[in-house]
Every structure is written in structure tokens, then in C-alpha cells.
Scaffold this motif. Structure first.
Motif, PDB file in Angstrom:
ATOM      1  N   ASP A   1       0.965  -1.147   0.164  1.00 36.17           N
ATOM      2  CA  ASP A   1       0.092  -0.165  -0.168  1.00 36.17           C
ATOM      3  C   ASP A   1       1.161   1.106  -0.382  1.00 36.17           C
TER       4      ASP A   1
ATOM      5  N   TYR B   1      -5.802   1.004   4.805  1.00 38.12           N
ATOM      6  CA  TYR B   1      -5.833  -0.072   5.371  1.00 38.12           C
ATOM      7  C   TYR B   1      -7.008  -1.105   5.017  1.00 38.12           C
TER       8      TYR B   1
ATOM      9  N   ASP C   1      -2.855  -9.667   8.404  1.00 37.53           N
ATOM     10  CA  ASP C   1      -1.665  -8.499   8.249  1.00 37.53           C
ATOM     11  C   ASP C   1      -0.468  -8.489   8.220  1.00 37.53           C
TER      12      ASP C   1
ATOM     13  N   ALA D   1      -9.236   2.801   8.825  1.00 35.83           N
ATOM     14  CA  ALA D   1      -9.805   1.778   9.666  1.00 35.83           C
ATOM     15  C   ALA D   1     -10.999   0.977   9.816  1.00 35.83           C
TER      16      ALA D   1
END
Length: 251
Positions: free
Chosen positions: A43, A74, A94, A176
Motif C-alpha cells: 500500500d 488499510y 496482516d 480503519a
């Protein structure tokens, strides 16, 4: 064992963790799936995340790199990974190596009777303030939308690919708030959600988390409110559409 599985993970400045994470996946997956792929979504990292991943991909054909030219957040990175998945089952976590990947087996044990299996950290091995913030966030999401999961942001989720196909165009949160919106919309769509305790959560040993960044927090609250207002608007439109349909039938 006939099972195809995608492992997808967002990565932002995780060059230190990627080699170990890839090694973990390559060690665990052959025991759980006869066919698998690993997708790393870079990202817009400012370190060597993409370079390290590309080097590893030359050695391991199961590994694929997807890049964002800039940091998009995210949630956007997670969704990019999910939508690039090609296998029957899709798991995301993750890239920070905080989970024992062998515990995917716990999720797989329930996927035959569920559409979405979500882990909850038992216990969560993060600093006190991160745990406290996480509890507060989960409480707020539950207050605004009703119960979805006890550990909303736990990055240890397994789903059928049809869940992604059904929800991908509805998700508006790129930060988020993504996990909260994904679970809320999955519940509203009628998908069966099962929760499973994950004991293998570990402290982060490399890289830096971004969850406490003020910009990240501000974006999360803004998107949460936008999502709440958006659902109210959707509900009003549904009611109005239903009334109009009844009136048309009566006429």
C-alpha cells in the motif's frame, strides 16, 4: 484434501516482516490446502516492501505482488487483496507476523457450515493503550450498528469468495473502518458468521504499527460516521421504494 485457498495480506512499510511472513505461509499452507496462493498488497510503502516481495516472488510462484502507487489506507489494501483472490476460500491477515498462521486450521474447521469465520485474539498481546483503544472502538461500533463480533479488527478472517463478490461494491470505507463495515454489511446480507478464539497472537517484533497515527484515527471516525449516515439513507430509500411499489400496485 481438495481445498483451494488464497492468503491475502496488506503491507505498509513491512520489509522487515515480509520474508518471515512468506516463509510462514509456505510452511503452513501445504498442510491445509492442495492449491494455494499468497497475495501481498503493497500500500504505497516508503521502504523496500515491494522490492523484497518481488525478489521472493521470483523464487515462489505462489506469491503475487499487487502495488498501490500511493498509500490508500488499510481498508483499501485489504479489499484489493480480497478482490484479487482467485481461490475458493479467502483468508486475510496482516503482514506483521503477530499471528501463528497454523491457527488457520481452527477457522477451516467451521467454513463448511459458515460463510465467514472471524478470529478473536484470546488474549490480545498488544500494549495496554492499543488494547484499550480497541475495546473502545468495538464498543462504539456495537452501539452504532449492533453486535457483529467481539474483536472487530482482528486481522484473522476466512471467507467464501462469494462473500467478497456480494459485498465488494458496497464497501465505502478505505481506512480503519473497513473491518467494521465489512462485518456489518455481511451480517445485513444474511451471511452466517462464526467466531473462533485465536490463542497464537504475539507482540510485534519488527516494523511500526500505524493504528495510533492521528491521521488514521481521524479518518476512521469520519468514515464510521459516514457509514452510519449512509445506512440511514439506504433504509429511507428502501422504505420509500416499498411505499411507491405498493401505491403503483394499488393503482
Amino acid at each position: 484434501m481438495q481445498r483451494s485457498l488464497t492468503v491475502s495480506m496488506p503491507a505498509f512499510n513491512e520489509a522487515e516482516n515480509i520474508p518471515g511472513m512468506v516463509a510462514d505461509v509456505l510452511r503452513v499452507m501445504p498442510q491445509l490446502a492442495n492449491e494455494f496462493e499468497l497475495i501481498v498488497v503493497d500500500d504505497g510503502s516508503r521502504d523496500e516492501t515491494a522490492v523484497v516481495t518481488q525478489q521472493l516472488a521470483r523464487q515462489h510462484p505462489q506469491l503475487k505482488l499487487v502495488q498501490h502507487g500511493e498509500n490508500k489506507g488499510y481498508g483499501t489494501a485489504v479489499l484489493t487483496g480480497l478482490t484479487h483472490a482467485s481461490k475458493e476460500l479467502v483468508f486475510f491477515t496482516d503482514a506483521d507476523r503477530q499471528f501463528d498462521l497454523a491457527e488457520i486450521e481452527k477457522l477451516l474447521a467451521h467454513i463448511e457450515t459458515a460463510d465467514l469465520v472471524v478470529g478473536y485474539r484470546a488474549p490480545r498481546r498488544d500494549p495496554f493503550m492499543r488494547r484499550l483503544n480497541g475495546k473502545g472502538w468495538s464498543w462504539l461500533v456495537t452501539l452504532l450498528f449492533g453486535y457483529t463480533a467481539r474483536d472487530i479488527d482482528c486481522a484473522f478472517k476466512l471467507m467464501r469468495r462469494e462473500v467478497i463478490a456480494r459485498l465488494q461494491n458496497d464497501i465505502g470505507s478505505g481506512g480503519a473502518t473497513f473491518s467494521a463495515e465489512f462485518l456489518v454489511r455481511a451480517k445485513q446480507a444474511g451471511f452466517k458468521i462464526v467466531e473462533v478464539p485465536i490463542e497464537g497472537h504475539r507482540p510485534r517484533v519488527a516494523g511500526n504499527p500505524t493504528g495510533a497515527n492521528l491521521r488514521v484515527i481521524t479518518r476512521a471516525f469520519k468514515e464510521l460516521m459516514q457509514f452510519r449516515l449512509g445506512l440511514w439513507r439506504e433504509a429511507k430509500l428502501t422504505v420509500k421504494s416499498g411505499v411507491n411499489s405498493e401505491q403503483g400496485t394499488a393503482a
